[in-house]
Design an enzyme around this catalytic site. Structure first.
Site, mmCIF file in Angstrom:
data_model
loop_
_atom_site.group_PDB
_atom_site.id
_atom_site.type_symbol
_atom_site.label_atom_id
_atom_site.label_comp_id
_atom_site.label_asym_id
_atom_site.label_seq_id
_atom_site.Cartn_x
_atom_site.Cartn_y
_atom_site.Cartn_z
ATOM 1 N N SER A 11 -88.949 -3.596 86.141
ATOM 2 C CA SER A 11 -89.907 -4.657 85.808
ATOM 3 C C SER A 11 -90.024 -5.726 86.890
ATOM 4 C CB SER A 11 -89.563 -5.292 84.450
ATOM 5 O OG SER A 11 -89.648 -4.317 83.421
ATOM 6 N N HIS A 49 -83.242 9.199 89.960
ATOM 7 C CA HIS A 49 -83.905 8.227 89.087
ATOM 8 C C HIS A 49 -83.437 8.459 87.644
ATOM 9 C CE1 HIS A 49 -86.926 5.928 86.987
ATOM 10 N NE2 HIS A 49 -87.180 5.326 88.133
ATOM 11 N N GLU A 55 -81.199 0.317 89.421
ATOM 12 C CA GLU A 55 -82.256 0.178 88.416
ATOM 13 C C GLU A 55 -81.633 0.204 87.018
ATOM 14 O OE1 GLU A 55 -86.294 1.530 90.088
ATOM 15 O OE2 GLU A 55 -85.300 3.291 89.289
ATOM 16 N N GLU A 88 -84.975 8.508 84.987
ATOM 17 C CA GLU A 88 -85.856 9.418 84.223
ATOM 18 C C GLU A 88 -85.538 10.874 84.561
ATOM 19 O OE1 GLU A 88 -89.467 7.494 85.483
ATOM 20 O OE2 GLU A 88 -88.843 5.701 84.387
ATOM 21 N N ASN A 109 -92.947 3.408 93.292
ATOM 22 C CA ASN A 109 -92.759 4.703 92.644
ATOM 23 C C ASN A 109 -93.845 4.860 91.579
ATOM 24 O OD1 ASN A 109 -91.907 6.945 91.242
ATOM 25 N ND2 ASN A 109 -90.048 5.991 90.409
ATOM 26 N N LYS A 133 -94.452 7.341 89.743
ATOM 27 C CA LYS A 133 -94.063 8.239 88.641
ATOM 28 C C LYS A 133 -95.218 9.227 88.383
ATOM 29 C CE LYS A 133 -91.028 4.614 87.088
ATOM 30 N NZ LYS A 133 -90.310 3.943 85.999
ATOM 31 N N GLY A 144 -89.622 -0.541 82.867
ATOM 32 C CA GLY A 144 -90.818 -0.403 82.043
ATOM 33 C C GLY A 144 -90.761 -1.202 80.753
HETATM 34 P P1 13P Z 1 -90.922 -0.541 86.383
HETATM 35 O O1 13P Z 1 -91.149 -1.413 87.614
HETATM 36 O O2 13P Z 1 -92.181 -0.044 85.780
HETATM 37 O O3 13P Z 1 -89.987 -1.186 85.416
HETATM 38 O O4 13P Z 1 -90.178 0.780 86.925
HETATM 39 C C1 13P Z 1 -89.083 0.653 87.751
HETATM 40 C C2 13P Z 1 -88.737 2.012 88.256
HETATM 41 O O5 13P Z 1 -88.254 2.847 87.519
HETATM 42 C C3 13P Z 1 -89.017 2.316 89.660
HETATM 43 O O6 13P Z 1 -88.449 3.522 90.048
#
Ligand code: 13P
Length: 253
Positions: free
Chosen positions: A216, A98, A170, A100, A10, A12, A176
């Protein structure tokens, strides 16, 4: 039935068209050899979907995902992208829910349930995300939280529809942040999610639904996570933006 193993990247809101093209080419040239039961999914921003589709079209085992779509079929929704539009550029999967999107764009379970239906109606698959914030984990109520997200977003579906559903767990505190769920924390939650599916739809659905871990995940911790019996793969953020890292995670699968 054996479950598909999936490693999804992903991106983003990262990479312009040119950077994205370079990244896809680098991933394709990184010497990955996929087993037959492994899928690699790339989820770039909307503007790079068509480019990515054309680069991966002859590569077995590579699939395309969008990061979101609108819940309505079409109409006066300035700035939005419909499921039918995504289908028309060759999208296979749509990531929905997600954290976010939930946090910054106010997406509720009710809206997500509608998005799920809209995506499935276009014969694409859904990667449905769930995850708890740190306060919820610290209070020990993460299972109830995840159960609500899954029931509200997915449990209106028929058993047959579930063949087009992938779930991604997640934990928000791991996204992140460099903090990863331990192998055991991931396994416990994935097993819990699978037990919810078994209660609602029976063992066949529970055993055939892929459940991915995100937060992560990177080459150094992917093998441990993927070795857990209920962790079928990963939804990778930061590490999917560097071809060598993404390839390292794929090789761990
Ligand atoms: P990270 O791997 O950067 O922690 O992000 C995970 C994520 O949100 C994938 O959708």
């Amino acid at each position: 039935m054996a479950r598909k193993k999936i490693v999804a990247g992903n991106w983003k809101m990262n990479k312009n068209l040119f950077e994205g093209k370079q990244l896809v080419e680098d991933i394709l040239h990184s010497g990955i050899e996929l087993r037959d039961d492994v899928e690699v999914v790339i989820a770039p921003p909307f503007i790079s979907l068509e480019m990515t589709a054309s680069l991966i079209k002859d590569r077995k085992g590579f699939f395309l995902a969008a990061q979101n779509c609108h819940q309505e079929k079409s109409g006066a929704y300035t700035g939005e992208i419909s499921a039918e539009m995504l289908k028309s550029v060759g999208v296979d999967y749509v990531i929905l829910g997600h954290s976010e999107r939930r946090e910054y764009f106010g997406e509720t379970d009710a809206v997500l349930a509608k998005k799920v239906d809209t995506v499935l109606a276009q014969e694409m698959k859904v990667i449905y995300c769930c995850g708890e914030a740190l306060q919820i984990r610290e209070a020990g109520t993460q299972n109830a939280h995840i159960q609500t997200q899954i029931e509200n977003g997915l449990f209106h579906l028929s058993e047959a529809a579930f063949k087009n559903i992938v779930i991604a767990y997640e934990p928000i505190w791991a996204i992140g942040t460099g903090l990863t769920a331990s192998d055991e924390q991931a396994q416990d939650m994935h097993a819990f999610i699978r037990s919810l599916l078994a209660q609602k739809y029976g063992d066949a659905v529970a055993q055939s639904t892929s459940i991915l871990y995100g937060g992560s995940a990177k080459p150094s911790n992917a093998a441990g996570l993927f070795a857990q019996p209920d962790v079928d793969g990963g939804l990778i953020g930061g590490a999917s933006l560097v071809a060598a890292d993404f390839a390292g995670v794929i090789k761990a699968r």
